[in-house]
Structure formats: C-alpha cells, structure tokens
Motif scaffolding. Structure first.
Motif, PDB file in Angstrom:
ATOM      1  N   ASP A 183       7.844   2.766   4.926  1.00  0.00           N
ATOM      2  CA  ASP A 183       7.483   3.387   6.202  1.00  0.00           C
ATOM      3  C   ASP A 183       7.330   2.384   7.335  1.00  0.00           C
ATOM      4  OD1 ASP A 183       6.450   5.512   7.955  1.00  0.00           O
ATOM      5  OD2 ASP A 183       4.517   4.542   7.685  1.00  0.00           O
ATOM      6  N   LYS A 184       6.567   1.299   7.100  1.00  0.00           N
ATOM      7  CA  LYS A 184       6.250   0.426   8.217  1.00  0.00           C
ATOM      8  C   LYS A 184       5.746  -0.925   7.731  1.00  0.00           C
ATOM      9  CE  LYS A 184       5.100   2.505  11.855  1.00  0.00           C
ATOM     10  NZ  LYS A 184       4.502   3.264  12.981  1.00  0.00           N
ATOM     11  N   GLY A 185       5.955  -1.939   8.567  1.00  0.00           N
ATOM     12  CA  GLY A 185       5.348  -3.235   8.342  1.00  0.00           C
ATOM     13  C   GLY A 185       4.051  -3.317   9.129  1.00  0.00           C
TER      14      GLY A 185
ATOM     15  N   ARG B 183      10.610 -10.683   8.046  1.00  0.00           N
ATOM     16  CA  ARG B 183      10.415 -10.496   6.606  1.00  0.00           C
ATOM     17  C   ARG B 183      10.527  -9.013   6.243  1.00  0.00           C
ATOM     18  NH1 ARG B 183       5.211 -12.668   4.150  1.00  0.00           N
ATOM     19  NH2 ARG B 183       6.442 -12.476   2.249  1.00  0.00           N
ATOM     20  N   TYR B 184       9.896  -8.176   7.076  1.00  0.00           N
ATOM     21  CA  TYR B 184       9.931  -6.737   6.807  1.00  0.00           C
ATOM     22  C   TYR B 184      11.366  -6.207   6.840  1.00  0.00           C
ATOM     23  CZ  TYR B 184       9.383  -1.715   7.498  1.00  0.00           C
ATOM     24  OH  TYR B 184       9.491  -0.355   7.378  1.00  0.00           O
ATOM     25  N   GLU B 185      12.146  -6.650   7.813  1.00  0.00           N
ATOM     26  CA  GLU B 185      13.529  -6.188   7.924  1.00  0.00           C
ATOM     27  C   GLU B 185      14.360  -6.611   6.710  1.00  0.00           C
ATOM     28  OE1 GLU B 185      15.153  -4.192  10.241  1.00  0.00           O
ATOM     29  OE2 GLU B 185      13.072  -3.746  10.762  1.00  0.00           O
ATOM     30  N   ASP B 186      14.087  -7.804   6.167  1.00  0.00           N
ATOM     31  CA  ASP B 186      14.798  -8.263   4.974  1.00  0.00           C
ATOM     32  C   ASP B 186      14.435  -7.390   3.776  1.00  0.00           C
ATOM     33  OD1 ASP B 186      16.546 -10.186   3.653  1.00  0.00           O
ATOM     34  OD2 ASP B 186      14.729 -10.932   2.661  1.00  0.00           O
ATOM     35  N   ILE B 187      13.141  -7.063   3.641  1.00  0.00           N
ATOM     36  CA  ILE B 187      12.693  -6.182   2.554  1.00  0.00           C
ATOM     37  C   ILE B 187      13.282  -4.784   2.728  1.00  0.00           C
ATOM     38  CG2 ILE B 187      10.668  -5.000   1.582  1.00  0.00           C
ATOM     39  CD1 ILE B 187       9.054  -7.561   2.276  1.00  0.00           C
TER      40      ILE B 187
ATOM     41  N   ALA C 261       0.821  -1.215   0.000  1.00  0.00           N
ATOM     42  CA  ALA C 261       0.000   0.000   0.000  1.00  0.00           C
ATOM     43  C   ALA C 261       0.855   1.265   0.000  1.00  0.00           C
ATOM     44  CB  ALA C 261      -0.925  -0.003   1.219  1.00  0.00           C
ATOM     45  N   LYS C 262       0.450   2.249  -0.814  1.00  0.00           N
ATOM     46  CA  LYS C 262       1.156   3.520  -0.903  1.00  0.00           C
ATOM     47  C   LYS C 262       0.209   4.676  -0.594  1.00  0.00           C
ATOM     48  CE  LYS C 262       4.461   2.228  -4.555  1.00  0.00           C
ATOM     49  NZ  LYS C 262       4.938   2.574  -5.935  1.00  0.00           N
ATOM     50  N   LYS C 263       0.744   5.662   0.132  1.00  0.00           N
ATOM     51  CA  LYS C 263      -0.020   6.876   0.411  1.00  0.00           C
ATOM     52  C   LYS C 263       0.937   7.988   0.837  1.00  0.00           C
ATOM     53  CE  LYS C 263      -3.921   8.603   3.173  1.00  0.00           C
ATOM     54  NZ  LYS C 263      -4.925   8.272   4.229  1.00  0.00           N
ATOM     55  N   ASN C 264       0.814   9.135   0.210  1.00  0.00           N
ATOM     56  CA  ASN C 264       1.628  10.315   0.556  1.00  0.00           C
ATOM     57  C   ASN C 264       3.122  10.017   0.548  1.00  0.00           C
ATOM     58  OD1 ASN C 264      -0.794  11.739   0.957  1.00  0.00           O
ATOM     59  ND2 ASN C 264      -0.862  11.171   3.131  1.00  0.00           N
ATOM     60  N   GLY C 265       3.572   9.250  -0.434  1.00  0.00           N
ATOM     61  CA  GLY C 265       4.993   8.965  -0.570  1.00  0.00           C
ATOM     62  C   GLY C 265       5.521   7.896   0.363  1.00  0.00           C
ATOM     63  N   LEU C 266       4.654   7.293   1.164  1.00  0.00           N
ATOM     64  CA  LEU C 266       5.061   6.255   2.108  1.00  0.00           C
ATOM     65  C   LEU C 266       4.492   4.903   1.689  1.00  0.00           C
ATOM     66  CD1 LEU C 266       4.461   8.154   5.491  1.00  0.00           C
ATOM     67  CD2 LEU C 266       6.599   7.943   4.202  1.00  0.00           C
ATOM     68  N   VAL C 267       5.245   3.859   1.979  1.00  0.00           N
ATOM     69  CA  VAL C 267       4.849   2.505   1.610  1.00  0.00           C
ATOM     70  C   VAL C 267       4.655   1.657   2.861  1.00  0.00           C
ATOM     71  CG1 VAL C 267       5.659   0.355   0.547  1.00  0.00           C
ATOM     72  CG2 VAL C 267       5.973   2.525  -0.641  1.00  0.00           C
ATOM     73  N   ALA C 268       3.555   0.911   2.886  1.00  0.00           N
ATOM     74  CA  ALA C 268       3.305  -0.057   3.961  1.00  0.00           C
ATOM     75  C   ALA C 268       3.327  -1.459   3.364  1.00  0.00           C
ATOM     76  CB  ALA C 268       1.954   0.215   4.618  1.00  0.00           C
ATOM     77  N   VAL C 269       4.056  -2.348   4.026  1.00  0.00           N
ATOM     78  CA  VAL C 269       4.117  -3.754   3.631  1.00  0.00           C
ATOM     79  C   VAL C 269       3.228  -4.514   4.612  1.00  0.00           C
ATOM     80  CG1 VAL C 269       5.614  -5.767   3.408  1.00  0.00           C
ATOM     81  CG2 VAL C 269       6.428  -3.520   2.658  1.00  0.00           C
ATOM     82  N   ILE C 270       2.140  -5.102   4.103  1.00  0.00           N
ATOM     83  CA  ILE C 270       1.083  -5.607   4.975  1.00  0.00           C
ATOM     84  C   ILE C 270       0.911  -7.114   4.838  1.00  0.00           C
ATOM     85  CG2 ILE C 270      -1.370  -5.428   5.540  1.00  0.00           C
ATOM     86  CD1 ILE C 270      -1.227  -2.568   4.235  1.00  0.00           C
ATOM     87  N   GLU C 271       0.956  -7.790   5.953  1.00  0.00           N
ATOM     88  CA  GLU C 271       0.685  -9.226   6.004  1.00  0.00           C
ATOM     89  C   GLU C 271      -0.665  -9.437   6.680  1.00  0.00           C
ATOM     90  OE1 GLU C 271       2.079 -13.186   5.094  1.00  0.00           O
ATOM     91  OE2 GLU C 271       2.829 -11.179   4.574  1.00  0.00           O
TER      92      GLU C 271
ATOM     93  N   VAL D 225       8.932  -3.256  18.351  1.00  0.00           N
ATOM     94  CA  VAL D 225       9.674  -3.196  17.086  1.00  0.00           C
ATOM     95  C   VAL D 225       9.010  -2.268  16.073  1.00  0.00           C
ATOM     96  CG1 VAL D 225      10.651  -5.494  17.417  1.00  0.00           C
ATOM     97  CG2 VAL D 225       8.503  -5.244  16.145  1.00  0.00           C
ATOM     98  N   ASP D 226       7.961  -1.551  16.496  1.00  0.00           N
ATOM     99  CA  ASP D 226       7.272  -0.572  15.659  1.00  0.00           C
ATOM    100  C   ASP D 226       6.569  -1.202  14.452  1.00  0.00           C
ATOM    101  OD1 ASP D 226       6.401   2.042  15.238  1.00  0.00           O
ATOM    102  OD2 ASP D 226       8.039   2.486  13.840  1.00  0.00           O
ATOM    103  N   LEU D 227       5.953  -2.357  14.678  1.00  0.00           N
ATOM    104  CA  LEU D 227       5.046  -2.926  13.686  1.00  0.00           C
ATOM    105  C   LEU D 227       3.665  -2.331  13.923  1.00  0.00           C
ATOM    106  CD1 LEU D 227       5.674  -6.797  13.475  1.00  0.00           C
ATOM    107  CD2 LEU D 227       5.887  -5.154  11.596  1.00  0.00           C
ATOM    108  N   TYR D 228       2.935  -2.072  12.846  1.00  0.00           N
ATOM    109  CA  TYR D 228       1.567  -1.569  13.012  1.00  0.00           C
ATOM    110  C   TYR D 228       0.628  -2.769  13.066  1.00  0.00           C
ATOM    111  CZ  TYR D 228      -2.680   1.142  12.379  1.00  0.00           C
ATOM    112  OH  TYR D 228      -3.917   1.702  12.564  1.00  0.00           O
TER     113      TYR D 228
END
Length: 281
Positions: free
Chosen positions: A178-180, A159-163, A127-137, A199-202
C-alpha cells in the motif's frame, strides 16, 4: 495573563526563539494536570525566566513542579524526552513503533528482509492490516534539536520503489503493497514534508500528521514508552527494554519482570499504580 515580552530562550538546536506561555501551558495540559495546577506552574516558571534561558532549564523546572504534585503528570509531561531515552541505537524505537501499530490493529515484524527488484532490503517495520502492507523505515535521533531533512524521504522512497517493483511483478501474495512510511521521533523539515506529499510517502513524526502525530497517538491510546516512568531507575528501564518491554502497557501485563528486578512489594505497588494511570486502566 499577558504573554512575556522580549524574553528569548535557546532551543536545543541552538536557535533563539521568543518564549511562549501558550506553548508551555499546552504542554502542561497534556500531562493531565488540572487548570489550577497548570496556571500555578505557568506563573512560577514565568517569574523565573531570564534572557537566554534554555528550553532544557524551563522543562526541568516544570517537570520538577509536576512531579512534586503527582508522578503520573510528570511522566506524561516527559513523553518527548522519554522517547529520546529509548536510544542510543534506533532499535528500541523500531520496536516501540511496531508496538504502537500492534495496538492499532496491525500485525508487525521488525527487521524483516524483503526482496527488491535490484537488491534485498532490511525493513525496520513490516506492517499488515486489512489486506494492505506498509513498509516502514524508522529514523531515530538520540540528540534533541536534530530534524529529519529531505534526504531521508528521498532515500526511503527509492528503497520503497525497488521493493514495490518486485512485489508487483511476483504477484503471489494476497496482500497489496500500500505505502511506504517514514517515522521519526523528531520533526520533518518543510522540504521533507513537501517531498513526502509529492511522492505519497506517509510521514509520521512528533507532530505530523496534524492531530495524529506520535504524541497524539500515544496520548489517545495510552501507549507510553516504559522510559516515561519516574519511579523506575535507568538500569531497570534498560533491563526491560532488553526484554522487549517497550510500553508501559506491556509491563502492566507482564509485571513478573518487576520480580526479576527484585523490586520490593511496596515500591512495586507504586509502580503498578503509575502504570495503570498512564494506560488508563
């Protein structure tokens, strides 16, 4: 009205808990029913309680009483159950999450392959919004009573840290990773929530974050899954899901699918009326 004393009910997990009139009242209020109807149903359900009654029996009784009064109340009341009905695989849930984000201003891709530092990863929702990307599981459970434990955010974070390591190294994208995220249709355990914060996961679940969980977002934006409908059959819902119609709002815009299902005009009008009420249109 006094709380019922010494009545234990059995949750879908098998755990025994004390019955709460307050919780029942709040769930009924979320359906949009007025206070008089809520009080009427609460009193009726309370009078029918017995030791060891299941939460499913209580739900079925309240649902039937709401449906008898007004179908749209019953549809909203069954929201949690309706999300389970997106199964048995998690793919419709992924599309549902992507659709919710789309109506919240994101651009989304489902099942995107992303290169990590060590290996490639298939991301449920990108997901992308305002120049930021979220990687969502997305972690979907088709059975009630199952919670999302700490193993899930532990795995997703790795997985997020590897990406992230590969993303930051290539530096050829104008979007910032931006965030996982971890999204589930059930609840997170306390350890899972604690680890996510550390670890600042949403974390997004039925009731997390408080006041902005799935149920709150859906109610606030009118983004109900097609499975909440009390007027569509199970076969019809599966047909719509197979056509990527996961939201009532989508069917409201693409109502020609009802013609594909050969739904007659009088019933079609009832369905459209229900959809408009659910979507606040």
């Amino acid at each position: 009205m006094k709380e019922q004393k010494a009545i234990e009910i059995i949750k879908s997990s098998g755990d025994k808990v004390r019955f709460s009139l307050t919780k029942l009242r709040k769930s009924l209020q979320r359906s949009g029913a007025d206070e008089a109807l809520v009080a009427q149903i609460v009193n009726q359900v309370r009078d029918e309680l017995y030791q060891g009654i299941s939460t499913r029996e209580i739900y079925n009784r309240a649902f039937a009483l709401l449906k008898k009064k007004k179908a749209v109340f019953a549809s909203k009341y069954k929201l949690k159950k309706a999300i389970y009905e997106l199964g048995p695989t998690g793919f419709p849930f992924e599309k549902f999450v992507a659709a919710i984000l789309l109506y919240s201003g994101y651009t989304t891709e489902v099942g995107k392959i992303i290169q990590g530092h060590c290996v490639t990863h298939e991301v449920d929702v990108f997901a992308k919004k305002n120049g930021l990307v979220a990687v969502i599981e997305c972690k979907f459970h088709s059975e009630e009573g199952r919670n999302c434990n700490v193993k899930i955010p532990l795995y997703i974070h790795s997985r997020y840290e590897d990406i992230k390591k590969h993303w930051n190294r290539k530096r050829n994208d104008n979007h910032t990773l931006d965030k996982g995220w971890v999204v589930t249709n059930t609840r997170f355990t306390e350890d899972a929530i604690a680890y996510g914060k550390c670890v600042d996961l949403y974390l997004l679940s039925w009731d997390v974050p408080e006041g902005d969980g799935l149920k709150d977002r859906i109610d606030r934006l009118g983004l109900y899954p097609i499975t909440v409908s009390t007027l569509l059959s199970k076969r019809e819902k599966q047909f719509l899901l197979s056509r990527d119609i996961v939201l009532c709002r989508q069917l409201l815009n693409d109502h020609f699918f009802l013609d594909h299902l050969e739904i007659q005009e009088p019933r079609k009008e009832k369905i459209m009326k229900e959809l408009r009420q659910l979507c606040n249109c």
